[in-house]
Each structure stands twice: as C-alpha cells, then as structure tokens.
Design a protein around this motif. Structure first.
Motif, short mmCIF file in Angstrom:
data_model
loop_
_atom_site.label_atom_id
_atom_site.label_comp_id
_atom_site.label_asym_id
_atom_site.label_seq_id
_atom_site.Cartn_x
_atom_site.Cartn_y
_atom_site.Cartn_z
N ILE A 62 0.85 -1.19 0.00
CA ILE A 62 0.00 0.00 0.00
C ILE A 62 0.88 1.24 0.00
CG2 ILE A 62 -1.80 1.26 1.26
CD1 ILE A 62 -2.29 -1.51 2.71
N ARG A 63 0.53 2.21 -0.85
CA ARG A 63 1.16 3.54 -0.81
C ARG A 63 0.11 4.57 -0.44
NH1 ARG A 63 3.53 6.07 -5.75
NH2 ARG A 63 3.84 7.78 -4.28
N PHE A 64 0.50 5.46 0.43
CA PHE A 64 -0.40 6.55 0.80
C PHE A 64 -0.09 7.73 -0.11
CE2 PHE A 64 0.16 3.88 4.53
CZ PHE A 64 -1.17 3.61 4.87
N LEU A 65 -0.95 7.96 -1.09
CA LEU A 65 -0.73 9.02 -2.06
C LEU A 65 -1.01 10.40 -1.47
CD1 LEU A 65 -2.34 7.30 -5.18
CD2 LEU A 65 0.05 7.23 -4.43
N ASP A 66 -1.69 10.42 -0.35
CA ASP A 66 -1.99 11.64 0.40
C ASP A 66 -1.39 11.44 1.79
OD1 ASP A 66 -3.11 13.66 2.00
OD2 ASP A 66 -5.01 13.64 0.90
N ALA A 67 -0.41 12.27 2.15
CA ALA A 67 0.30 12.09 3.42
C ALA A 67 -0.63 12.14 4.62
CB ALA A 67 1.39 13.15 3.57
N SER A 68 -1.77 12.82 4.50
CA SER A 68 -2.68 12.93 5.64
C SER A 68 -3.37 11.60 5.96
CB SER A 68 -3.74 14.00 5.37
OG SER A 68 -4.63 13.59 4.33
N LEU A 69 -3.27 10.62 5.04
CA LEU A 69 -3.92 9.32 5.25
C LEU A 69 -2.99 8.29 5.87
CD1 LEU A 69 -5.83 8.97 1.83
CD2 LEU A 69 -6.73 9.81 4.01
N ARG A 70 -1.74 8.63 6.06
CA ARG A 70 -0.76 7.66 6.56
C ARG A 70 -1.13 7.15 7.95
NH1 ARG A 70 5.13 10.32 4.92
NH2 ARG A 70 4.69 10.56 2.67
N VAL A 71 -0.84 5.87 8.19
CA VAL A 71 -1.09 5.30 9.51
C VAL A 71 -0.05 5.79 10.52
CG1 VAL A 71 -2.28 3.27 8.61
CG2 VAL A 71 0.20 3.21 8.91
N HIS A 72 1.07 6.28 10.02
CA HIS A 72 2.11 6.92 10.84
C HIS A 72 2.80 7.95 9.95
CE1 HIS A 72 5.90 7.54 13.00
NE2 HIS A 72 5.26 7.09 14.08
N PRO A 73 3.13 9.11 10.46
CA PRO A 73 3.68 10.18 9.62
C PRO A 73 4.89 9.79 8.79
CG PRO A 73 3.10 11.03 11.78
CD PRO A 73 2.94 9.55 11.86
N THR A 74 5.71 8.85 9.26
CA THR A 74 6.93 8.50 8.54
C THR A 74 6.75 7.38 7.53
OG1 THR A 74 7.62 6.90 10.23
CG2 THR A 74 8.31 9.19 10.53
N LEU A 75 5.56 6.79 7.47
CA LEU A 75 5.34 5.62 6.62
C LEU A 75 4.57 6.00 5.36
CD1 LEU A 75 4.39 2.93 9.31
CD2 LEU A 75 6.61 3.32 8.22
N SER A 76 5.30 6.09 4.25
CA SER A 76 4.63 6.37 2.97
C SER A 76 4.16 5.09 2.30
CB SER A 76 5.58 7.13 2.03
OG SER A 76 6.72 6.34 1.73
N HIS A 77 4.79 3.95 2.66
CA HIS A 77 4.41 2.64 2.14
C HIS A 77 4.28 1.68 3.32
CE1 HIS A 77 6.79 4.61 -0.97
NE2 HIS A 77 6.41 3.74 -1.88
N ILE A 78 3.38 0.74 3.19
CA ILE A 78 3.33 -0.37 4.14
C ILE A 78 2.98 -1.65 3.39
CG2 ILE A 78 2.70 1.03 6.16
CD1 ILE A 78 -0.20 0.01 5.83
N SER A 79 3.36 -2.79 3.96
CA SER A 79 2.96 -4.10 3.45
C SER A 79 2.34 -4.87 4.60
CB SER A 79 4.16 -4.87 2.89
OG SER A 79 4.72 -4.21 1.78
N VAL A 80 1.15 -5.42 4.37
CA VAL A 80 0.45 -6.14 5.43
C VAL A 80 -0.06 -7.47 4.88
CG1 VAL A 80 -0.25 -4.03 6.61
CG2 VAL A 80 -1.77 -5.03 4.90
N TRP A 81 -0.27 -8.43 5.80
CA TRP A 81 -0.88 -9.69 5.40
C TRP A 81 -2.27 -9.43 4.85
CZ3 TRP A 81 3.06 -12.56 5.18
CH2 TRP A 81 3.99 -12.67 6.22
N LEU A 82 -2.68 -10.27 3.89
CA LEU A 82 -3.98 -10.10 3.24
C LEU A 82 -5.12 -10.07 4.26
CD1 LEU A 82 -5.75 -9.94 0.70
CD2 LEU A 82 -5.66 -12.45 0.59
N SER A 83 -5.09 -10.97 5.24
CA SER A 83 -6.17 -11.03 6.22
C SER A 83 -6.23 -9.74 7.04
CB SER A 83 -6.00 -12.23 7.15
OG SER A 83 -4.77 -12.14 7.87
N GLU A 84 -5.06 -9.13 7.31
CA GLU A 84 -5.03 -7.87 8.04
C GLU A 84 -5.52 -6.72 7.16
OE1 GLU A 84 -1.24 -9.04 10.91
OE2 GLU A 84 -0.94 -7.74 9.18
N PHE A 85 -5.15 -6.76 5.88
CA PHE A 85 -5.60 -5.72 4.96
C PHE A 85 -7.12 -5.66 4.91
CE2 PHE A 85 -7.04 -4.69 0.63
CZ PHE A 85 -6.55 -3.40 0.52
N GLY A 91 -8.47 5.17 5.29
CA GLY A 91 -9.15 6.39 4.89
C GLY A 91 -8.95 6.70 3.42
N GLY A 92 -9.57 7.78 2.99
CA GLY A 92 -9.47 8.19 1.60
C GLY A 92 -10.68 7.73 0.80
N SER A 93 -11.02 8.51 -0.20
CA SER A 93 -12.19 8.17 -1.00
C SER A 93 -11.85 7.39 -2.27
CB SER A 93 -12.94 9.45 -1.40
OG SER A 93 -12.11 10.28 -2.21
#
Length: 231
Positions: A62-85, A91-93
């Motif tokens: 996942i990439r946060f194309l809008d910094a205001s949607l980040r789960v943490h201010p320093t994380l522009s990308h994250i990778s999560v298990w499918l079940s967690e995703f 957020g975001g529309s």
C-alpha cells in the motif's frame, strides 16, 4: 511456531535437511494420501493446503498518495498480510490498483487517495475486502489482452471499478511503444464497457502490448489531474 506450519519440522532436533519437505513433496504426497486419507483436503492440489499445513499469506503493498492518510507520519508505504488488509478500513475516497510494481512506486501523489499494488492476476485476492466497496476504485494495467482480463476480473469483484489509462486515446498516443504480448482464446469479457471491449479485441487479435510503465510521465500526470477534479 504451530505444529501445522509447513516449516515446523525445521526447528526440531531431528536429523533432516531443512528443505526435506520441499525436496520430497511428490513422494510425500503419495505416502500421506495413502496413510491419512481421512485427514487431507482431497479437493486441494497445493501440497501444504492439501495436508492442512500453514502457508505464508500473500502480502498487500500500500502507498499513501496523500500524506494525511498515513497510519504513521513516517510511513509512505506499508505491506500487510492479506487477512489484516481486509480489516484495515483505510481512509481516503479513492483507491488506485496498479498492476506493475514500478508504476505503483512512481504513481504521483494524489489527494484523498491510496494505491495498491495489484501484481497481475493477484488482484483477485482483494475479493472479500468489504471496505473497498465504499471507495471509488481505479484499475491501471498494461494495454494488452491480459491487462483487460484483469480489469474484467476486478470489476466482477468490485462493480464500481473504473479503468485508468486503458483507453483508445492512450493507446493511439503510444503506438510507437507496441511490443508483442500474449493473446487469449477468450473472446468476450462481460464486465468491460463497449469501448474497453473494442480495444481488448484489437490488442488480442494482433498480439499487441503497451506496457504501463512505458507511458509518458506527462500523459500520466495529465490524466491524474483530470481525475482529481472528480468528487
């Protein structure tokens, strides 16, 4: 580590190579099919799933194309298990599902939006993610037969999916980049629009392909700006 994990035997004090199962799956399947027929999943061909062994889940990038949607201010990308995703409810529309990793990583910033790396036909793994039905989804894949097949499958799962940069104008503007791609015997893709179906037929009949990472940056930026005006 659970005893039903595929790699459980690796940490046991037994005189076996750590890749014993991987190296002997054909004969082990024959033996286990005979010895424990009542405990196997007879409809499953994958070795680990057939014998109820834990296998690593697919991960979703996942990439946060809008910094205001980040789960943490320093994380522009994250990778999560499918079940967690599937339980994230990010957020975001808007959500952009991008087939190629390079274009996923270089996709322009975008207000109120995130991007997901589709990874080809792996996009079907996103099915069952209920919160995606509340987003405006865009799918961007290669301009080739397989790209439109993936779009068709994505729209089957999420009917409101719109295609991005998979139109005749984009193809015509990049004809000089055509390479030979794979064709498919499939003639009709029921979830495509009439325009998409026409372009799919053209590409499939000729074996043409324009890879999405070859599209000009200016072209991508221009089309992105047009979408950003849509509420």
């Amino acid at each position: 580590m659970s005893r039903n994990c595929a790699n459980w035997y690796r940490i046991q004090p037994i005189a076996l190579p750590t890749k014993f199962i991987e190296s002997n799956r054909p004969i082990l399947r024959t033996l286990l099919d005979y010895l424990i027929p009542e405990h196997l999943n007879a409809d499953e061909t994958d070795f680990y799933k057939r014998f109820h062994l834990y296998v690593e889940e697919p991960m979703v990038k996942i990439r946060f194309l809008d910094a205001s949607l980040r789960v943490h201010p320093t994380l522009s990308h994250i990778s999560v298990w499918l079940s967690e995703f599937r339980t994230l409810h990010l957020g975001g529309s808007r959500v952009f599902i991008v087939e190629n990793l390079t274009t996923f990583l270089t996709f322009p910033t975008f207000p109120d939006s995130i991007a997901i790396w589709g990874g080809g036909f792996a996009v079907t793994l996103l099915g069952g993610t209920d919160w995606l039905h509340d987003k405006q989804l865009y799918y961007w894949g290669d301009l080739d037969a397989h790209g439109f097949q993936i779009l068709d499958q994505c729209r089957k799962l999420f009917p409101n999916t719109q295609s991005l940069l998979m139109d005749r104008a984009t193809f015509d503007a990049h004809k000089h980049l055509i390479t030979t791609g794979e064709t498919t015997p499939v003639m009709e893709l029921p979830y495509l629009t009439e325009e998409e179906q026409s372009l799919f037929q053209l590409l499939n009949q000729n074996g043409w392909r324009v890879e999405q990472e070859r599209l000009g940056e200016g072209w991508v930026q221009k089309n992105s700006r047009n979408i950003s005006l849509i509420k």
